[in-house]
Design a protein around this motif. Structure first.
Motif, PDB file in Angstrom:
ATOM      1  N   LEU A  91      32.088  26.505  42.998  1.00 53.72           N
ATOM      2  CA  LEU A  91      31.375  26.699  44.268  1.00 53.72           C
ATOM      3  C   LEU A  91      31.063  28.172  44.522  1.00 53.72           C
ATOM      4  CD1 LEU A  91      33.491  24.179  46.374  1.00 53.72           C
ATOM      5  CD2 LEU A  91      31.071  23.904  45.764  1.00 53.72           C
ATOM      6  N   GLN A  92      31.163  28.975  43.458  1.00 46.16           N
ATOM      7  CA  GLN A  92      30.829  30.405  43.515  1.00 46.16           C
ATOM      8  C   GLN A  92      31.799  31.217  44.369  1.00 46.16           C
ATOM      9  OE1 GLN A  92      28.406  30.924  41.257  1.00 46.16           O
ATOM     10  NE2 GLN A  92      28.414  28.681  41.144  1.00 46.16           N
ATOM     11  N   VAL A  93      33.037  30.754  44.475  1.00 46.09           N
ATOM     12  CA  VAL A  93      34.091  31.525  45.129  1.00 46.09           C
ATOM     13  C   VAL A  93      34.990  32.089  44.038  1.00 46.09           C
ATOM     14  CG1 VAL A  93      36.080  31.457  46.688  1.00 46.09           C
ATOM     15  CG2 VAL A  93      34.053  30.081  47.201  1.00 46.09           C
ATOM     16  N   ASP A  94      35.111  33.397  43.974  1.00 46.35           N
ATOM     17  CA  ASP A  94      35.894  34.032  42.914  1.00 46.35           C
ATOM     18  C   ASP A  94      37.375  33.996  43.299  1.00 46.35           C
ATOM     19  OD1 ASP A  94      36.301  35.174  40.489  1.00 46.35           O
ATOM     20  OD2 ASP A  94      35.315  37.076  40.932  1.00 46.35           O
ATOM     21  N   ALA A  95      37.979  32.833  43.098  1.00 44.91           N
ATOM     22  CA  ALA A  95      39.351  32.586  43.545  1.00 44.91           C
ATOM     23  C   ALA A  95      40.360  33.037  42.503  1.00 44.91           C
ATOM     24  CB  ALA A  95      39.533  31.095  43.832  1.00 44.91           C
ATOM     25  N   ILE A  96      41.542  33.408  42.990  1.00 47.91           N
ATOM     26  CA  ILE A  96      42.648  33.768  42.106  1.00 47.91           C
ATOM     27  C   ILE A  96      43.900  33.051  42.599  1.00 47.91           C
ATOM     28  CG2 ILE A  96      43.026  35.920  43.419  1.00 47.91           C
ATOM     29  CD1 ILE A  96      44.099  37.121  40.757  1.00 47.91           C
ATOM     30  N   GLY A  97      44.524  32.256  41.727  1.00 49.13           N
ATOM     31  CA  GLY A  97      45.693  31.468  42.102  1.00 49.13           C
ATOM     32  C   GLY A  97      46.975  32.280  42.013  1.00 49.13           C
ATOM     33  N   LEU A  98      47.823  32.123  43.022  1.00 48.88           N
ATOM     34  CA  LEU A  98      49.018  32.957  43.121  1.00 48.88           C
ATOM     35  C   LEU A  98      50.237  32.165  43.590  1.00 48.88           C
ATOM     36  CD1 LEU A  98      47.337  35.840  45.142  1.00 48.88           C
ATOM     37  CD2 LEU A  98      47.942  35.985  42.731  1.00 48.88           C
ATOM     38  N   THR A  99      51.404  32.594  43.114  1.00 55.20           N
ATOM     39  CA  THR A  99      52.673  32.291  43.776  1.00 55.20           C
ATOM     40  C   THR A  99      53.090  33.566  44.508  1.00 55.20           C
ATOM     41  OG1 THR A  99      54.134  33.098  42.024  1.00 55.20           O
ATOM     42  CG2 THR A  99      53.337  30.817  41.822  1.00 55.20           C
ATOM     43  N   GLY A 100      54.154  33.487  45.268  1.00 59.27           N
ATOM     44  CA  GLY A 100      54.653  34.674  45.946  1.00 59.27           C
ATOM     45  C   GLY A 100      55.205  35.712  45.001  1.00 59.27           C
ATOM     46  N   ALA A 101      55.489  35.319  43.742  1.00 59.01           N
ATOM     47  CA  ALA A 101      55.994  36.275  42.759  1.00 59.01           C
ATOM     48  C   ALA A 101      54.888  37.173  42.222  1.00 59.01           C
ATOM     49  CB  ALA A 101      56.674  35.536  41.609  1.00 59.01           C
ATOM     50  N   ASP A 102      53.656  36.674  42.207  1.00 63.16           N
ATOM     51  CA  ASP A 102      52.534  37.452  41.680  1.00 63.16           C
ATOM     52  C   ASP A 102      52.262  38.647  42.580  1.00 63.16           C
ATOM     53  OD1 ASP A 102      51.626  35.747  39.366  1.00 63.16           O
ATOM     54  OD2 ASP A 102      51.560  34.271  40.981  1.00 63.16           O
ATOM     55  N   ILE A 103      52.124  39.807  41.981  1.00 62.42           N
ATOM     56  CA  ILE A 103      51.988  41.109  42.640  1.00 62.42           C
ATOM     57  C   ILE A 103      53.039  41.292  43.744  1.00 62.42           C
ATOM     58  CG2 ILE A 103      49.559  41.422  42.045  1.00 62.42           C
ATOM     59  CD1 ILE A 103      48.890  40.808  45.037  1.00 62.42           C
ATOM     60  N   ASN A 104      54.187  40.615  43.563  1.00 58.31           N
ATOM     61  CA  ASN A 104      55.286  40.727  44.535  1.00 58.31           C
ATOM     62  C   ASN A 104      54.795  40.429  45.946  1.00 58.31           C
ATOM     63  OD1 ASN A 104      57.970  41.271  45.312  1.00 58.31           O
ATOM     64  ND2 ASN A 104      57.496  43.397  45.783  1.00 58.31           N
ATOM     65  N   SER A 105      53.912  39.411  46.057  1.00 60.43           N
ATOM     66  CA  SER A 105      53.185  39.201  47.313  1.00 60.43           C
ATOM     67  C   SER A 105      54.035  38.631  48.436  1.00 60.43           C
ATOM     68  CB  SER A 105      51.965  38.302  47.070  1.00 60.43           C
ATOM     69  OG  SER A 105      52.333  37.127  46.384  1.00 60.43           O
ATOM     70  N   ILE A 106      54.981  37.723  48.116  1.00 61.33           N
ATOM     71  CA  ILE A 106      55.803  37.126  49.178  1.00 61.33           C
ATOM     72  C   ILE A 106      57.260  37.081  48.724  1.00 61.33           C
ATOM     73  CG2 ILE A 106      56.087  35.213  50.794  1.00 61.33           C
ATOM     74  CD1 ILE A 106      53.291  34.264  50.023  1.00 61.33           C
ATOM     75  N   MET A 107      58.069  37.892  49.355  1.00 61.55           N
ATOM     76  CA  MET A 107      59.500  37.962  49.053  1.00 61.55           C
ATOM     77  C   MET A 107      60.268  37.067  50.017  1.00 61.55           C
ATOM     78  SD  MET A 107      61.647  39.967  47.070  1.00 61.55           S
ATOM     79  CE  MET A 107      61.045  41.656  47.024  1.00 61.55           C
ATOM     80  N   SER A 108      61.197  36.292  49.475  1.00 59.63           N
ATOM     81  CA  SER A 108      62.019  35.405  50.287  1.00 59.63           C
ATOM     82  C   SER A 108      63.488  35.583  49.945  1.00 59.63           C
ATOM     83  CB  SER A 108      61.631  33.931  50.055  1.00 59.63           C
ATOM     84  OG  SER A 108      60.344  33.657  50.530  1.00 59.63           O
TER      85      SER A 108
END
Length: 258
Positions: A91-108
């Protein structure tokens, strides 16, 4: 201040091919910066069953032992996430799939044992808003699954509603953030037996009245508590309703503000 929309979808949409495709088209047409957050619990339960792994729920929350965490990682971070990303690319959306571990994005941190040991379940402590913003500035659209990490190599299962609100709170340092919780109802209903009795605007005063009257109860309570928590911590507006609220043609949903 730039605006950012955080959109969360649940298992009912993910499991319905027609509904998912319709949603992704609406999401792709949503103007401005945006982030998608998805669950996948129904798919995980189904695949776990096929693998002979029993799914255990307590208070509506999944108990996540080591086997279940493996299934969740495969299903959320792999099967569901990458299918959504691939469809958004179409659909022409340049999406990137992530978990919270990727680029240290969400720490729990692992949820402490009180009445129930939920196992490898994480409570969000920090969102790396600068790291996520770098992706957005590079014109990528992040697609987060419901997995975070503890910073010590351990993945953790985390409630997707909570991830959406915590991302919105974290990104409010940079953006004016709004959350769209897409689910099967048209919004918060004044009468649960009338799907058209949508409360179009709710603030703290009305929420207190509805609580006193018993209009808000059961599963809607934690969802709304989560909403007001986000609003008190920097989120501008929160919207609840079916996926059509992403369309400018639909105004029949619930908007929540302080």
């Amino acid at each position: 201040m730039k605006k950012l929309s955080i959109v969360k979808i649940g298992g009912n949409i993910i499991e319905d091919e027609t509904a998912l495709n319709a949603f992704l088209k609406l999401f792709s047409n949503l103007e401005g910066y945006k982030i998608l957050v998805h669950g996948g619990g129904k798919r995980a339960t189904n695949i776990a069953s096929r693998l002979g792994i029993e799914s255990k729920m307590v208070y509506g929350r999944r108990v996540t032992n080591a086997e279940t965490l493996e299934v969740i990682t495969m299903v959320y971070g792999g099967l569901v996430n990458k299918n959504i990303v691939a469809r958004l690319q179409a659909l022409q959306v340049d999406a990137i799939g992530l978990t919270g571990a990727d680029i240290n994005s969400i720490m729990s941190e692992k949820r402490p044992i009180k009445d129930v040991d939920f196992g490898f379940v994480g409570d969000v402590k920090q969102v790396n808003h600068n790291g996520v913003n770098k992706l957005i500035e590079a014109n990528f659209t992040p697609v987060f699954c419901a997995i975070t990490h503890d910073g010590h190599g351990q993945l953790l299962n985390t409630n997707a509603d909570t991830i959406a609100s915590e991302i919105a709170i974290g990104m409010s340092h940079i953006f004016e953030t709004s959350i769209y919780y897409c689910f099967e109802l048209n919004g918060v209903l004044r009468d649960v037996h009338d799907k058209n009795s949508v409360i179009k605007h709710m603030d703290t005063n009305l929420y207190a009245e509805l609580l006193a009257e018993g209009v808000v109860s059961d599963g809607m309570l934690p969802k709304l508590e989560n909403c007001f928590h986000a609003l008190r911590h920097g989120v501008k507006t929160i919207n609840l309703g079916n996926t059509s609220m992403l369309s400018q043609e639909n105004d029949s949903f619930t908007r929540i503000t302080l």
